[in-house]
Design an enzyme around this catalytic site. Structure first.
Site, PDB file in Angstrom:
ATOM      1  N   TRP A   8       0.819  -1.220   0.000  1.00  0.00           N
ATOM      2  CA  TRP A   8       0.000   0.000   0.000  1.00  0.00           C
ATOM      3  C   TRP A   8       0.852   1.269   0.000  1.00  0.00           C
ATOM      4  O   TRP A   8       0.309   2.384   0.038  1.00  0.00           O
ATOM      5  CB  TRP A   8      -0.947  -0.012   1.207  1.00  0.00           C
ATOM      6  N   GLU A  96      12.011   1.760  -4.532  1.00  0.00           N
ATOM      7  CA  GLU A  96      11.826   3.147  -4.094  1.00  0.00           C
ATOM      8  C   GLU A  96      12.734   3.462  -2.907  1.00  0.00           C
ATOM      9  O   GLU A  96      13.236   4.575  -2.770  1.00  0.00           O
ATOM     10  CB  GLU A  96      10.343   3.396  -3.751  1.00  0.00           C
ATOM     11  N   GLU A 166      11.056  -7.162  -9.567  1.00  0.00           N
ATOM     12  CA  GLU A 166      10.346  -5.927  -9.913  1.00  0.00           C
ATOM     13  C   GLU A 166      11.240  -5.053 -10.779  1.00  0.00           C
ATOM     14  O   GLU A 166      12.037  -4.252 -10.243  1.00  0.00           O
ATOM     15  CB  GLU A 166       9.982  -5.155  -8.645  1.00  0.00           C
ATOM     16  N   GLY A 172       4.894   1.235 -11.247  1.00  0.00           N
ATOM     17  CA  GLY A 172       4.067   2.445 -11.274  1.00  0.00           C
ATOM     18  C   GLY A 172       3.981   3.114 -12.631  1.00  0.00           C
ATOM     19  O   GLY A 172       3.557   4.266 -12.727  1.00  0.00           O
ATOM     20  N   GLY A 233       1.366  -2.906  -6.256  1.00  0.00           N
ATOM     21  CA  GLY A 233       1.405  -1.581  -5.646  1.00  0.00           C
ATOM     22  C   GLY A 233       0.109  -0.832  -5.933  1.00  0.00           C
ATOM     23  O   GLY A 233      -0.914  -1.047  -5.284  1.00  0.00           O
ATOM     24  N   GLY A 234       0.132   0.015  -6.955  1.00  0.00           N
ATOM     25  CA  GLY A 234      -1.005   0.884  -7.277  1.00  0.00           C
ATOM     26  C   GLY A 234      -2.353   0.175  -7.300  1.00  0.00           C
ATOM     27  O   GLY A 234      -3.340   0.670  -6.737  1.00  0.00           O
TER      28      GLY A 234
HETATM   29  P1  PGA Z   1       3.041  -0.982  -8.982  1.00  0.00           P
HETATM   30  O1  PGA Z   1       4.106  -1.099  -7.799  1.00  0.00           O
HETATM   31  O2  PGA Z   1       2.155  -2.205  -8.907  1.00  0.00           O
HETATM   32  O3  PGA Z   1       2.279   0.280  -8.686  1.00  0.00           O
HETATM   33  O4  PGA Z   1       3.789  -0.932 -10.253  1.00  0.00           O
HETATM   34  C1  PGA Z   1       4.663  -2.334  -7.455  1.00  0.00           C
HETATM   35  C2  PGA Z   1       5.614  -2.126  -6.322  1.00  0.00           C
HETATM   36  O5  PGA Z   1       6.226  -1.063  -6.250  1.00  0.00           O
HETATM   37  O6  PGA Z   1       5.785  -2.994  -5.454  1.00  0.00           O
END
Ligand code: PGA
Length: 254
Positions: A8, A96, A166, A172, A233-234
């Site tokens: 989240w 990130e 990833e 994102g 994520g999103g």
């Molecule tokens: P995303 O992010 O699904 O928004 O691309 C995945 C993540 O950062 O774990």
């Protein structure tokens, strides 16, 4: 059983986290097959979300962890504190945190060792940048990250590590890798990790794909045998999208 990790990020308040957690729990109610769903709220919401889900099959994860158990480390949260808040899982080395907060391969290793030591299940994120891929270095970069992460790691028989592949360019952006790319990289990760963790069983490792997973593409990833789950994520903070992902994983599992 496939894994679905909901990252989240920094999107939700405590109240919003509880509302989404409630929706996820309801979706699992009465289902004979339900994936290993792990909700990863921000730190302030961990304890409340734990209270909410503690009697369900849904599990709780944190988005990061420090490598010391107690002490003068202002702003950090230890594995012991995460366990105390009800976490079973923790995300380590998310891109990130690597790119914005300066988390290095060496720090990922320390975090991984301390998480395992505390009995948490680490979800270690690895992945190449767009320029790494363009230069044909995707596999070498991921191999370096795994090599560093697993230094001196020895799994006990009941330990489990999840690796999330990833690719940075897919996070994102709405541009996911193809299932074929994910399968190819997962096969590579399995070989590299298995050789470093010699003696551990294949089932102590699970490999997830993450990066723009949504309700439209989730099935295509999840139906691959090489893909043990997804890190979302999103789409994990939009209930309709996440519900679609849960449906996809149940279809694959049935
Ligand atoms: P995303 O992010 O699904 O928004 O691309 C995945 C993540 O950062 O774990």
């Amino acid at each position: 059983m496939k894994h679905v990790i909901a990252n989240w990020k920094m999107h939700l308040t405590i109240r919003e986290s509880l509302a989404l957690g409630r929706a996820v729990m309801l979706a699992g109610k009465g289902k004979s097959v339900f994936p290993n769903v792990v909700l990863c709220p921000s730190f302030p919401a961990l304890a409340d979300v734990h209270k909410l889900i503690s009697k369900s099959r849904v599990r709780l994860g944190a988005q990061d962890v420090f490598w010391q158990d107690t002490g003068a480390f202002t702003g950090e949260v230890s594995p012991r504190q995460l366990k105390d808040a009800g976490c079973t899982h923790v995300i380590i080395g998310h891109s990130e945190r690597r790119s914005i907060l300066g988390v290095t391969d060496e720090m990922v290793n320390k975090k991984l060792l301390s998480a395992l030591g505390a009995g948490l299940i680490p979800i270690v994120c690895v992945g190449e940048s767009k320029s790494d891929r363009a230069a044909g270095k995707a596999k070498a970069v991921v191999e370096r990250q795994i090599n560093a992460a697993l230094q001196t790691v020895k799994l006990k028989p009941r330990d489990l590590i999840l690796f999330a592949y990833e690719p940075v360019w897919a996070i994102g952006t709405g541009v996911a890798a193809t299932p074929a790319d994910a399968v190819d990289m997962h096969a590579h990760i399995r070989v590299v990790a298995a050789s470093l963790l010699n003696g551990s069983k294949a089932k102590q490792l699970a490999l997830l794909y993450g990066g723009s997973v949504d309700e439209k593409n989730a099935y295509a990833f999840l139906r691959e045998g090489e893909v043990d789950g997804v890190l979302v994520g999103g789409a994990s903070v939009k209930w309709r999208s996440f519900e679609g992902i849960l449906k996809a994983v149940m279809e694959v599992t049935e």
